[in-house]
Design a protein around this motif. Structure first.
Motif, PDB file in Angstrom:
ATOM      1  N   MET A  33       1.802  22.044 -34.084  1.00  0.00           N
ATOM      2  CA  MET A  33       2.907  21.158 -34.428  1.00  0.00           C
ATOM      3  C   MET A  33       4.248  21.724 -33.970  1.00  0.00           C
ATOM      4  N   GLY A  34       4.210  22.955 -33.442  1.00  0.00           N
ATOM      5  CA  GLY A  34       5.467  23.595 -33.065  1.00  0.00           C
ATOM      6  C   GLY A  34       6.262  24.016 -34.285  1.00  0.00           C
ATOM      7  N   LEU A  35       5.563  24.312 -35.388  1.00  0.00           N
ATOM      8  CA  LEU A  35       6.252  24.627 -36.638  1.00  0.00           C
ATOM      9  C   LEU A  35       6.302  26.112 -36.945  1.00  0.00           C
ATOM     10  N   THR A  36       5.864  26.934 -36.008  1.00  0.00           N
ATOM     11  CA  THR A  36       5.972  28.364 -36.265  1.00  0.00           C
ATOM     12  C   THR A  36       7.441  28.755 -36.207  1.00  0.00           C
ATOM     13  N   GLU A  59      13.696  21.282 -29.486  1.00  0.00           N
ATOM     14  CA  GLU A  59      13.418  21.063 -30.905  1.00  0.00           C
ATOM     15  C   GLU A  59      13.649  19.604 -31.322  1.00  0.00           C
ATOM     16  N   ASN A  60      14.717  19.012 -30.830  1.00  0.00           N
ATOM     17  CA  ASN A  60      15.007  17.633 -31.212  1.00  0.00           C
ATOM     18  C   ASN A  60      13.995  16.639 -30.654  1.00  0.00           C
ATOM     19  N   ARG A  69       7.011  14.730 -34.152  1.00  0.00           N
ATOM     20  CA  ARG A  69       6.494  15.102 -35.470  1.00  0.00           C
ATOM     21  C   ARG A  69       6.766  13.993 -36.470  1.00  0.00           C
ATOM     22  N   GLY A  70       5.760  13.708 -37.252  1.00  0.00           N
ATOM     23  CA  GLY A  70       5.933  12.694 -38.285  1.00  0.00           C
ATOM     24  C   GLY A  70       5.683  11.303 -37.749  1.00  0.00           C
ATOM     25  N   ALA A 121      11.000  16.988 -32.780  1.00  0.00           N
ATOM     26  CA  ALA A 121      11.217  16.321 -34.071  1.00  0.00           C
ATOM     27  C   ALA A 121      10.881  14.840 -33.973  1.00  0.00           C
ATOM     28  N   GLU A 122      11.115  14.254 -32.809  1.00  0.00           N
ATOM     29  CA  GLU A 122      10.808  12.834 -32.668  1.00  0.00           C
ATOM     30  C   GLU A 122       9.306  12.572 -32.673  1.00  0.00           C
TER      31      GLU A 122
END
Lengths: 355, 311
Positions: A78-81, A104-105, A111-112, A108-109
């Motif tokens: 998820m790229g959440l590390t 990152e931005n 993710r979720g 973010a689009e």
């Protein structure tokens, strides 16, 4: 397990059973492909050279003891590390797009919206001072551009779809006013709000009692069948694996040591660690003579892995050969060889002995 | 449940005020006779006795105390010895000036403290963090009168851009308000930072990231509402301390509020005025604490349920 197994049979019609093509070759419906992923801190690697892929509608289970790197693999996908953990090498491609190239931005689009995650302890994973309905609606506001009132209306529908009674009332509740099982349903509703292509469930049912666990698993399968999402399900419970998985990847000490379809894995475990895990299951039918099987020892600390095969110190079959690191490779001599891979020097012997 | 909570708070608040007033009452009367201090040295004894009788100082201390408390309970706080007007009226005239200074200082504290604390937490370990924490220690360790004097030296004496004393124009407000704000902002910044850091590591912040929320939204919508809970306490306590701090600041900058009035009244032994001011400050503290308690329940939905479960 009888309830779970009965459930599983009834859900079999939803499954794909076609042979899996060779690794790396991008199939059109591959949702997530992880190649050679290594994640760690400056001192030690916690995930080493992990390759996984999961296709639309498919459920991949990540199995292993605590501290094997399952959750971290998911977070990295998820790229959440975040610091001090860094992705040292490897490629994560999601719907054909290399995630490491995104800022990152941009992540973010995605993710979720396209990829969503369900965490282990839902009560802690929800914001304690925000109403649960708002927490679900937020996803829709951010990703779908709905107004708050539209989003709240949809959040109530989502709560109803995950089987929460009185969804309109519950939408106004705070997480501490709901049970753990209810909160997990809220998490699921939140994760599914935008109908993601990939759903990652990190020990999503571990904290729940058995009856709630069955309900949640059933719910997730139904919702997956409905949305056709790919699912990665992290668990250490083989009962859950039998219940939900199409394919399984067994992890040990940061590495994938065996991958197979779920039936293949249960019929013919080829890595001594997998065999150990299977032996640890408690069977109501078999007599255990008052003893519970266990794998002796513990998972080595990532900074003090033994040379060669990490499982060597705990392995009943260990020999001198094991000082050399075994590669994860297709094991010949069984049907659909390429579907079944194991990282053990003696895997072929187990395959022959088993068939 | 709710009513009981308010009653307990009310009784506690009244006790706090009673204690403060009693303490000041006793200490003031043990520290010298106001009449001899106010009248010239050669005043005839008969006149002195007359004044003492007029102000009720000829009675025994317990009697004076009981009479004072009884009349205070009815809203009569006595007459100012100097002004011959009701002490309350004399003090209330100055309250707006103190409120103006105190609230301006508080606003500066809140803005600087929260901003510095949040920035430090988000940029932990960077130059911004170090700068904010250095500022925090500066504000925390600097005595307020000393900073006040430094401000006067710099802005009034050297740069000659701002007036150093008085309260006649808005320009006069700047130096005392900024001094007051900076002194308190340090503590608030430190508190905000540690509270934010704790919150940023909570699982729900990871969830917020997994939901695809961008940094601004994660901070404003998820981190701050949680981090605010302990920060509000410190802000509530600071609001009380600000009023106390204003007393010192007012005397340095000759700001015509109740702080300056208090210092003068103590010097002049104007006992009713001193007591009235102390009573008002105590009342402010009690009310602020009450507001903080209410704000808690509003910020943290878990509190009300916890109370409901207990009773």
């Amino acid at each position: 397990m009888t309830v779970l197994e009965a459930d599983r049979l009834s859900a079999d019609s939803n499954r794909r059973r076609d042979p899996i093509s060779s690794r790396g070759a991008a199939r059109a419906d591959t949702v997530l492909a992880v190649e050679g992923l290594t994640v760690g801190t400056g001192r030690a690697d916690l995930v080493i050279d992990v390759s996984l892929d999961v296709r639309a509608g498919e459920t991949l289970c990540l199995v292993g003891e605590s501290g094997c790197g399952k959750s971290l693999t998911c977070l990295a996908a998820m790229g959440l590390t975040s610091e001090p953990l860094i992705r040292k090498s490897g490629r994560i491609s999601f719907l054909g797009q290399d995630l490491s190239l995104l800022r990152e931005n941009q992540l973010a689009e995605i993710r979720g919206r396209d990829m969503a995650m369900i965490f282990q302890d839902a009560t802690a994973a929800l914001n304690p001072v925000r109403r649960v309905g708002m927490q679900i609606a937020e996803v829709l506001v951010v990703h779908r551009g709905l107004t708050w009132s539209q989003a709240m209306k949809q959040a109530v529908e989502l709560l109803a779809s995950v089987g929460i009674p009185d969804p309109a009332g519950r939408a106004n509740a705070y997480p501490h006013q709901l049970s753990g099982g209810m909160n997990q349903r809220v998490m699921i509703a939140m994760a599914l709000a935008c109908r993601p292509k990939l759903l990652i469930a990190d020990e999503a049912t571990t904290a729940l009692d058995v009856t709630t666990q069955v309900q949640i698993l059933k719910l997730m399968k139904e919702l997956q069948a409905e949305t056709g999402a790919a699912m990665i399900f992290v668990t250490h419970d083989l009962g859950v694996v039998a219940e939900i998985a199409d394919r399984v990847a067994v992890m040990y000490s940061g590495r994938v040591v065996e991958t197979a379809t779920v039936d293949d894995l249960f019929e013919r475990p080829l890595h001594p660690y997998t065999r150990g895990l299977m032996a640890c299951r408690l069977h109501a039918t078999t007599t255990s003579h008052g003893r519970i099987a266990a794998i002796e020892g513990t998972v080595p600390s990532p900074s003090k892995r033994p040379e060669g095969c990490s499982f060597r110190p705990r392995c009943p079959y260990a020999s001198d050969e094991c000082m050399a690191l075994p590669a994860l490779r297709p094991i010949a001599g069984i049907y659909g060889a390429d579907q079944h891979r194991a990282a053990c020097h003696f895997a072929e012997d187990f395959a022959r002995a088993g068939s | 449940m709710r009513l009981q909570f308010i009653l307990v708070k009310l009784v506690r608040g009244l006790l706090t005020m009673l204690l403060a007033v009693t303490f000041v009452f006793v200490v003031l009367r043990l520290s010298g006779d106001p009449v001899t201090m106010m009248l010239p040295d050669d005043t005839p004894a008969a006149v002195i006795a007359e004044y003492r009788a007029m102000w009720g100082l000829d009675r025994s201390l317990p009697e004076q105390y009981v009479r004072y408390i009884l009349s205070a309970a009815q809203g009569d706080l006595g007459y100012s010895f100097r002004d011959d007007r009701p002490a309350l009226a004399v003090v209330l005239e100055r309250v707006p000036m103190t409120l103006l200074l105190g609230l301006s200082g508080f606003a500066i504290t809140v803005v600087i403290g929260l901003f510095a604390g949040i920035a430090a937490a988000l940029k932990r370990g960077t130059g911004i963090d170090h700068a904010a924490m250095a500022f925090s220690i500066f504000g925390h360790s600097m005595p307020n009168f000393f900073l006040a004097i430094l401000m006067i030296l710099l802005f009034s004496m050297t740069l000659r851009v701002l007036p150093s004393s008085g309260g006649s124009t808005w320009w006069h407000l700047i130096l005392p308000a900024v001094t007051l704000g900076i002194i308190n902002a340090g503590t608030v910044a430190r508190f905000t930072r540690s509270s934010m850091l704790e919150v940023l590591h909570q699982p729900y912040m990871r969830t917020a990231r997994a939901k695809g929320l961008k940094l601004t939204r994660r901070v404003t919508s998820h981190a701050i509402p949680n981090a605010a809970i302990p920060v509000v306490t410190i802000l509530g306590l600071r609001l009380g301390a600000l009023i106390a701090g204003a007393i010192v600041i007012e005397s340095v900058f000759a700001w015509p509020g109740i702080g300056l009035m208090l210092v003068n009244a103590v010097g002049q032994r104007d006992l009713p005025v001193v007591q009235t001011i102390v009573l008002l400050v105590a009342l402010t503290m009690v009310v602020t604490n009450f507001i903080v308690d209410i704000a808690y329940g509003w910020l943290d939905p878990r509190i009300e349920t916890r109370e409901a479960k207990e009773s």
